[in-house]
Design a protein around this motif. Structure first.
Motif, PDB file in Angstrom:
ATOM      1  N   TYR A  89       1.288  -1.690  -8.121  1.00  0.00           N
ATOM      2  CA  TYR A  89      -0.060  -1.416  -7.636  1.00  0.00           C
ATOM      3  C   TYR A  89      -0.120  -0.022  -7.032  1.00  0.00           C
ATOM      4  CZ  TYR A  89       1.632  -2.447  -2.881  1.00  0.00           C
ATOM      5  OH  TYR A  89       2.322  -2.432  -1.705  1.00  0.00           O
ATOM      6  N   SER A  90      -1.325   0.543  -7.031  1.00  0.00           N
ATOM      7  CA  SER A  90      -1.599   1.803  -6.347  1.00  0.00           C
ATOM      8  C   SER A  90      -2.890   1.646  -5.579  1.00  0.00           C
ATOM      9  CB  SER A  90      -1.696   2.967  -7.344  1.00  0.00           C
ATOM     10  OG  SER A  90      -2.822   2.797  -8.201  1.00  0.00           O
ATOM     11  N   ASP A  91      -3.120   2.540  -4.611  1.00  0.00           N
ATOM     12  CA  ASP A  91      -4.312   2.456  -3.779  1.00  0.00           C
ATOM     13  C   ASP A  91      -5.329   3.500  -4.230  1.00  0.00           C
ATOM     14  OD1 ASP A  91      -5.970   1.495  -1.799  1.00  0.00           O
ATOM     15  OD2 ASP A  91      -4.488   1.684  -0.197  1.00  0.00           O
ATOM     16  N   LEU A 128       0.111   4.516  -0.051  1.00  0.00           N
ATOM     17  CA  LEU A 128       0.045   3.061  -0.151  1.00  0.00           C
ATOM     18  C   LEU A 128      -0.195   2.489   1.240  1.00  0.00           C
ATOM     19  CD1 LEU A 128       3.028   2.597  -2.625  1.00  0.00           C
ATOM     20  CD2 LEU A 128       0.618   2.148  -3.124  1.00  0.00           C
ATOM     21  N   PRO A 129      -0.607   1.224   1.361  1.00  0.00           N
ATOM     22  CA  PRO A 129      -0.990   0.689   2.676  1.00  0.00           C
ATOM     23  C   PRO A 129       0.110   0.732   3.721  1.00  0.00           C
ATOM     24  CG  PRO A 129      -1.872  -0.701   0.948  1.00  0.00           C
ATOM     25  CD  PRO A 129      -0.980   0.294   0.268  1.00  0.00           C
ATOM     26  N   ALA A 168      -8.244   1.852  -6.796  1.00  0.00           N
ATOM     27  CA  ALA A 168      -6.965   1.151  -6.719  1.00  0.00           C
ATOM     28  C   ALA A 168      -6.675   0.479  -8.054  1.00  0.00           C
ATOM     29  CB  ALA A 168      -7.000   0.107  -5.607  1.00  0.00           C
ATOM     30  N   THR A 208     -10.705  -1.423  -4.262  1.00  0.00           N
ATOM     31  CA  THR A 208      -9.634  -1.828  -3.357  1.00  0.00           C
ATOM     32  C   THR A 208      -8.535  -2.533  -4.132  1.00  0.00           C
ATOM     33  OG1 THR A 208     -10.539  -4.025  -2.890  1.00  0.00           O
ATOM     34  CG2 THR A 208     -11.352  -2.177  -1.526  1.00  0.00           C
ATOM     35  N   ILE A 209      -7.352  -2.603  -3.519  1.00  0.00           N
ATOM     36  CA  ILE A 209      -6.242  -3.322  -4.141  1.00  0.00           C
ATOM     37  C   ILE A 209      -6.602  -4.792  -4.325  1.00  0.00           C
ATOM     38  CG2 ILE A 209      -3.847  -4.070  -3.820  1.00  0.00           C
ATOM     39  CD1 ILE A 209      -3.379  -1.426  -2.295  1.00  0.00           C
ATOM     40  N   VAL A 248       1.002  -7.587   0.128  1.00  0.00           N
ATOM     41  CA  VAL A 248       0.801  -6.245   0.665  1.00  0.00           C
ATOM     42  C   VAL A 248       0.967  -6.248   2.179  1.00  0.00           C
ATOM     43  CG1 VAL A 248      -0.890  -4.392   0.962  1.00  0.00           C
ATOM     44  CG2 VAL A 248      -0.667  -5.531  -1.256  1.00  0.00           C
TER      45      VAL A 248
END
Length: 440
Positions: A235-237, A242-243, A329, A397-398, A428
């Motif tokens: 995943y990417s933001d 990243l978070p 995201a 958003t993710i 996450v």
């Protein structure tokens, strides 16, 4: 002048490259498998093994390729970029010598030490497995045991995590690896930053352009359990970070990539840095000399700058263009054959409902399908021994991207397995909590 681009490789990463190239160039492709997604985008595809440098050069000359892009590391190690360059075809991919930054992990660590590249862990290299076992016994702490050569992301064993020291020694003695690297175990959260790189030439600036951070998930099963794989998803933001990271962490990774590129004046292509965010800061897990798979499927779909513009600037000696990314995201999830990665079922006919992927998109997001290690035959699509296809959700958003990706996974028929927890809020949050504890 319209560009004619030859793509080498037939996996999910290469499908993502094909999707990025096809709108702005005539695309041709060489691969040992017939990827239906690439077939749909290319003018023509050729059945040529990715390591067959002579065969690939023959295709490049037949189609009058003006550019080439190499996807898999196996082709780089086989010198395909060198052969294409010798034939006069500019290739976005490093020479076999430059690709040693990935293909020879012992060289990679010595290079980092000799060039003073930040983020290098403590390490030693061994050709004598008994000596390696003695070092493992004597080392005060846990170690990552890495074969020096290519293993498709599945060769590393980490004491204190995956194996005991006794199991690590048995692995060393029973394997047929002729060289290994033993390095300190890095504890933290992994992330990847990929960068487009042009050789030094006459570029005083604009030689390297980083892309947003991505987190891959190597473990086969939910909850980060099971053996390592080539990557079950990522995943990417909507930002470069990243978070669980801040901007300083991202900038530290980019500075490591810049220092590495400065020490490799002839390097061209993608430089992939896999990093660990530890209590002591950003450290280097490894470098790869090409796009990541699945990370290419997070990065390229949100790149607004035409990828062909990057390729032509690198070829023509111009500064690489500044990269524009959508503030979106992404969540990528792979469907893999039953038994993957230890005993994957190969040659099984699978059904992929492409319409269900399209239906998963909503007014605020998108759903994308990327075929990977499958073979399209007259009577359908068949699995190989690796990952079959991926879906990518793209949204603000993710969480929203994960919802779209999960909905799109209804495209997977029987006989395929998915790691459903990738990109979920709970997973996450665990990453965020982990880094918070490390920083304390």
């Amino acid at each position: 002048m319209s560009e004619t681009v030859l793509l080498v490789g037939g996996g999910g990463r290469e499908h993502a490259i094909a999707r990025a190239v096809a709108p702005d160039a005539d695309l041709y492709a060489c691969a040992s498998n017939r990827n239906p997604g690439i077939v749909e985008l290319a003018e023509e595809t050729y059945s040529v093994d990715e390591r067959d440098a002579d065969g690939i050069v023959d295709v490049a000359e037949e189609v009058d390729a003006t550019l080439a892009v190499i996807g898999p590391e196996s082709a780089l190690a086989a010198g395909v970029a060198d052969a294409l360059a010798d034939a006069g075809v500019y290739t976005f991919g490093p020479s076999a010598e430059a690709a040693r930054i990935e293909t020879d992990k012992a060289y990679q660590r010595r290079f980092m030490r000799d060039e003073g590249i930040p983020g290098c862990p403590d390490f030693e290299t061994f050709e004598d497995m008994d000596a390696a076992c003695e070092y493992l016994d004597a080392y005060d702490g846990d170690l990552a045991v890495k074969p020096a050569g290519l293993t498709g992301g599945k060769g590393v064993r980490v004491t204190g995590d995956q194996v005991t020291k006794a199991e690590a020694k048995a692995y060393l003695r029973e394997s047929d690896h002729d060289r290994v690297v033993l390095e300190e175990r890095l504890v933290g959260e992994e992330f990847t930053v990929q960068a487009f790189v042009a050789s030094e030439g006459r570029r005083s600036s604009g030689r390297i352009r980083p892309t947003p951070a991505v987190q891959d998930h190597k473990r086969a099963y939910e909850g980060d359990e099971g053996p390592n794989t080539g990557g079950m998803g990522s995943y990417s933001d909507a930002t470069p970070t990243l978070p669980f990271m801040d901007r300083d962490d991202y900038d530290a990774a980019v500075e490591i990539l810049e220092a590495t590129v400065d020490a490799l004046p002839e390097y061209t292509g993608v430089l992939y840095g896999q990093f660990m965010l530890t209590a002591e800061g950003v450290r280097v897990v490894e470098f790869n000399a090409r796009f990541g798979d699945p990370e290419a499927m997070n990065t390229l779909p949100v790149l607004d700058t035409p990828f062909v513009d990057v390729l032509t600037a690198a070829r023509d000696g111009d500064p690489l263009p500044e990269l524009d990314f959508q503030a979106r995201a992404t969540v990528c999830k792979y469907a893999v054959p039953a038994g993957y990665p230890t005993d994957p079922e190969s040659g099984a006919r699978i059904e992929v409902d492409e319409a269900s992927v399209a239906r998963a998109a909503d007014g605020d997001g998108d759903a994308l399908l990327f075929y990977a290690s499958v073979d399209a035959r007259e009577d359908g699509i068949y699995t190989t021994t690796s990952r079959a296809f991926a879906v990518v959700g793209v949204a603000a958003t993710i969480t929203d991207a994960e919802t779209i990706a999960e909905e799109a996974l209804s495209a997977a028929g029987d006989g395929l397995r998915i790691r459903h927890d990738i990109g979920t809020p709970s997973l996450v949050q665990r990453r965020i909590d982990h880094v918070d504890r490390l920083r304390e």
